[in-house]
Design a protein around this motif. Structure first.
Motif, PDB file in Angstrom:
ATOM      1  N   LEU A  52      75.021  52.485 -47.747  1.00  0.00           N
ATOM      2  CA  LEU A  52      73.860  52.234 -46.637  1.00  0.00           C
ATOM      3  C   LEU A  52      73.778  51.039 -46.446  1.00  0.00           C
ATOM      4  O   LEU A  52      73.822  50.687 -45.512  1.00  0.00           O
ATOM      5  N   VAL A  53      74.145  50.193 -47.593  1.00  0.00           N
ATOM      6  CA  VAL A  53      73.701  48.944 -47.955  1.00  0.00           C
ATOM      7  C   VAL A  53      74.829  48.368 -45.923  1.00  0.00           C
ATOM      8  O   VAL A  53      74.749  47.541 -45.576  1.00  0.00           O
ATOM      9  N   ARG A  54      76.527  49.265 -46.171  1.00  0.00           N
ATOM     10  CA  ARG A  54      77.002  48.158 -45.439  1.00  0.00           C
ATOM     11  C   ARG A  54      76.709  49.114 -44.565  1.00  0.00           C
ATOM     12  O   ARG A  54      77.509  48.171 -43.199  1.00  0.00           O
ATOM     13  N   ALA A  55      76.720  50.154 -44.373  1.00  0.00           N
ATOM     14  CA  ALA A  55      76.070  50.837 -43.067  1.00  0.00           C
ATOM     15  C   ALA A  55      74.419  50.033 -42.142  1.00  0.00           C
ATOM     16  O   ALA A  55      74.979  49.592 -40.643  1.00  0.00           O
ATOM     17  N   LEU A  56      74.016  49.249 -42.898  1.00  0.00           N
ATOM     18  CA  LEU A  56      73.151  48.491 -42.319  1.00  0.00           C
ATOM     19  C   LEU A  56      73.917  47.069 -41.943  1.00  0.00           C
ATOM     20  O   LEU A  56      73.173  46.602 -41.703  1.00  0.00           O
ATOM     21  N   GLY A  57      74.981  46.647 -42.377  1.00  0.00           N
ATOM     22  CA  GLY A  57      75.592  45.313 -41.489  1.00  0.00           C
ATOM     23  C   GLY A  57      75.505  44.340 -42.919  1.00  0.00           C
ATOM     24  O   GLY A  57      76.248  43.416 -42.266  1.00  0.00           O
ATOM     25  N   GLU A  58      75.532  45.005 -43.921  1.00  0.00           N
ATOM     26  CA  GLU A  58      75.513  44.258 -45.323  1.00  0.00           C
ATOM     27  C   GLU A  58      76.377  44.061 -46.506  1.00  0.00           C
ATOM     28  O   GLU A  58      76.145  45.319 -46.239  1.00  0.00           O
ATOM     29  N   THR A  59      76.801  43.163 -46.984  1.00  0.00           N
ATOM     30  CA  THR A  59      77.984  43.999 -47.594  1.00  0.00           C
ATOM     31  C   THR A  59      76.923  43.574 -49.202  1.00  0.00           C
ATOM     32  O   THR A  59      77.679  44.386 -49.876  1.00  0.00           O
ATOM     33  N   GLY A  60      75.812  42.789 -49.203  1.00  0.00           N
ATOM     34  CA  GLY A  60      74.608  43.330 -50.446  1.00  0.00           C
ATOM     35  C   GLY A  60      73.755  43.490 -50.204  1.00  0.00           C
ATOM     36  O   GLY A  60      72.879  42.507 -48.806  1.00  0.00           O
ATOM     37  N   ALA A  61      72.558  43.394 -50.673  1.00  0.00           N
ATOM     38  CA  ALA A  61      70.978  44.019 -50.891  1.00  0.00           C
ATOM     39  C   ALA A  61      70.741  44.011 -52.102  1.00  0.00           C
ATOM     40  O   ALA A  61      71.085  43.072 -53.462  1.00  0.00           O
ATOM     41  N   ILE A  62      68.996  43.045 -52.203  1.00  0.00           N
ATOM     42  CA  ILE A  62      68.476  43.058 -52.761  1.00  0.00           C
ATOM     43  C   ILE A  62      67.427  44.624 -53.284  1.00  0.00           C
ATOM     44  O   ILE A  62      67.284  44.939 -51.978  1.00  0.00           O
ATOM     45  N   VAL A  63      68.117  45.419 -54.333  1.00  0.00           N
ATOM     46  CA  VAL A  63      67.971  46.805 -54.403  1.00  0.00           C
ATOM     47  C   VAL A  63      66.678  47.530 -55.407  1.00  0.00           C
ATOM     48  O   VAL A  63      66.555  46.533 -56.599  1.00  0.00           O
ATOM     49  N   VAL A  64      65.562  47.357 -54.909  1.00  0.00           N
ATOM     50  CA  VAL A  64      64.469  47.954 -55.713  1.00  0.00           C
ATOM     51  C   VAL A  64      63.662  49.365 -55.472  1.00  0.00           C
ATOM     52  O   VAL A  64      64.544  50.300 -54.404  1.00  0.00           O
ATOM     53  N   GLY A  65      64.122  49.805 -56.654  1.00  0.00           N
ATOM     54  CA  GLY A  65      64.435  51.127 -57.539  1.00  0.00           C
ATOM     55  C   GLY A  65      63.268  51.681 -57.746  1.00  0.00           C
ATOM     56  O   GLY A  65      63.037  51.383 -59.201  1.00  0.00           O
ATOM     57  N   HIS A  66      63.027  52.900 -57.830  1.00  0.00           N
ATOM     58  CA  HIS A  66      61.484  53.055 -59.014  1.00  0.00           C
ATOM     59  C   HIS A  66      62.176  54.859 -59.086  1.00  0.00           C
ATOM     60  O   HIS A  66      62.881  55.432 -58.143  1.00  0.00           O
ATOM     61  N   ASP A  67      61.936  55.201 -60.579  1.00  0.00           N
ATOM     62  CA  ASP A  67      62.286  56.528 -60.993  1.00  0.00           C
ATOM     63  C   ASP A  67      63.523  57.056 -60.429  1.00  0.00           C
ATOM     64  O   ASP A  67      63.948  55.958 -61.262  1.00  0.00           O
ATOM     65  N   TRP A  68      63.737  57.442 -60.317  1.00  0.00           N
ATOM     66  CA  TRP A  68      65.322  58.613 -60.119  1.00  0.00           C
ATOM     67  C   TRP A  68      65.704  56.879 -59.059  1.00  0.00           C
ATOM     68  O   TRP A  68      67.027  56.866 -59.381  1.00  0.00           O
ATOM     69  N   GLY A  69      65.339  56.179 -58.014  1.00  0.00           N
ATOM     70  CA  GLY A  69      65.471  55.653 -57.623  1.00  0.00           C
ATOM     71  C   GLY A  69      65.773  53.941 -57.881  1.00  0.00           C
ATOM     72  O   GLY A  69      66.904  53.918 -57.841  1.00  0.00           O
ATOM     73  N   GLY A  70      65.346  54.048 -59.404  1.00  0.00           N
ATOM     74  CA  GLY A  70      65.454  52.911 -60.082  1.00  0.00           C
ATOM     75  C   GLY A  70      67.022  53.102 -60.712  1.00  0.00           C
ATOM     76  O   GLY A  70      67.711  53.158 -61.491  1.00  0.00           O
ATOM     77  N   MET A  71      66.508  54.539 -61.812  1.00  0.00           N
ATOM     78  CA  MET A  71      68.135  54.829 -62.714  1.00  0.00           C
ATOM     79  C   MET A  71      69.101  54.759 -60.977  1.00  0.00           C
ATOM     80  O   MET A  71      70.428  54.249 -61.832  1.00  0.00           O
TER      81      MET A  71
END
Length: 306
Positions: free
Chosen positions: A94-113
């Motif tokens: 998804l990060v690459r599909a959004l046009g970036e090579t990397g991102a700040i990733v914030v994840g909660h609960d399962w998203g955090g895992m």
């Protein structure tokens, strides 16, 4: 009458679109311009859990993108792929599909895992890491075995998700009333308003969502002693290099603070632990002003140490 995927497309100061990554179509919600912040939700929610941050992050100069994870909301619901390595591959794609090579990733609960996993298996895709109410996966694994009267007891309800069919029925019966009960039980003193809980309940009734959401838990439980799970555990011994802000609610009864505390041993980069008093399992929703202040201050002020 079954709920419809359109229920996930809630209007607001953001835009909705579909993004394909790795052959799967994801429903994403986007606002703002600037460095990319990818927001990954947990159980039993969907992208809307980040509605406050989709306003505060753009105001602070960031491009915020919240996604319905595989199997949730208006994203695709394939029969397989609910293991953490595949989910991490989804997010990196998804990060690459959004046009970036990397991102700040914030994840909660399962998203955090998922975010922890992403930072290990595809480190270039994670510039900064913010796990929320989510211990490092190896920390959780160890706590389930070593803390039977603590984290294992707190996880008994999720252990029941390993059963076939019955958990899906229980989650969606009576208008998904159990979803509302879980949100209420895991929150601190500031419980979700009835209209907020109702939104989660109705979106969880979209065909396939309950089953897909439970497949996350089933993989975690069944993989503990299977080759794929053991391979995953070995791979997660690699230290996270990304600067990490780890946020947890002091009143979290779903993932105990003592389970999450100590995750910093798996981080070689800068690591900041923030325990929010008076907050349960959903810091970004229960006290969005406090959560956003912590997050944006950390993002704006560079790499804060341990």
């Amino acid at each position: 009458m079954a709920a419809d995927e359109s229920l996930s497309r809630i209007e607001g100061p953001w835009t909705h679109r579909g993004v394909h990554a790795g052959g799967t179509r994801f429903h994403v919600v986007e606002a703002g311009k600037g460095p990319l912040v990818l927001l990954l939700h947990g159980f039993p929610q969907f992208w809307w859990t980040w509605r406050h941050q989709l306003v505060s992050l753009p105001a602070a100069g960031y491009r915020a993108v919240a996604v319905d994870l595989r199997g949730y909301g208006a994203s695709d619901k394939p029969p397989r792929g609910y293991d953490l390595p595949t989910l991490a591959q989804d997010a990196a794609g998804l990060v690459r599909a959004l046009g970036e090579t990397g991102a700040i990733v914030v994840g909660h609960d399962w998203g955090g895992m998922l975010a922890w996993t992403m930072a290990v298996l595809d480190p270039k895709s994670v510039h900064r890491l913010v796990p929320v109410s989510a211990p490092h996966p190896l920390r959780l694994r160890r706590s389930l075995a070593a803390d039977p009267f603590g984290q294992l007891r707190a996880s008994v309800g999720r252990v029941g998700f390993q059963l076939p069919f019955l958990p899906e029925w229980r989650l969606t019966a009576r208008g998904a009333a159990r979803v509302g009960k879980l949100l209420d039980r895991w929150s601190g003193p500031r419980k979700p308003d009835e209209d907020v809980a109702a939104k989660y309940r109705e979106v969880f009734r979209i065909p396939g969502v309950a089953h897909c959401a439970l497949e996350y838990h089933r993989w975690l439980g069944r993989s503990q002693f299977r080759p794929d799970g053991l391979r995953y555990a070995r791979s997660m011994r690699t230290e996270v290099e990304a600067p990490t802000l780890h946020v947890h609610g002091a009143l979290d009864t779903c993932v105990l603070p003592r389970t999450a505390h100590g995750s910093g041993r798996y981080v070689s980069g800068s690591y900041r632990w923030r325990l929010l008093e008076g907050v349960g399992h959903f810091p970004h929703e229960e006290h969005p002003e406090r959560f956003d202040a912590e997050l944006i201050e950390w993002l704006d002020n560079g790499e804060a140490g341990r």
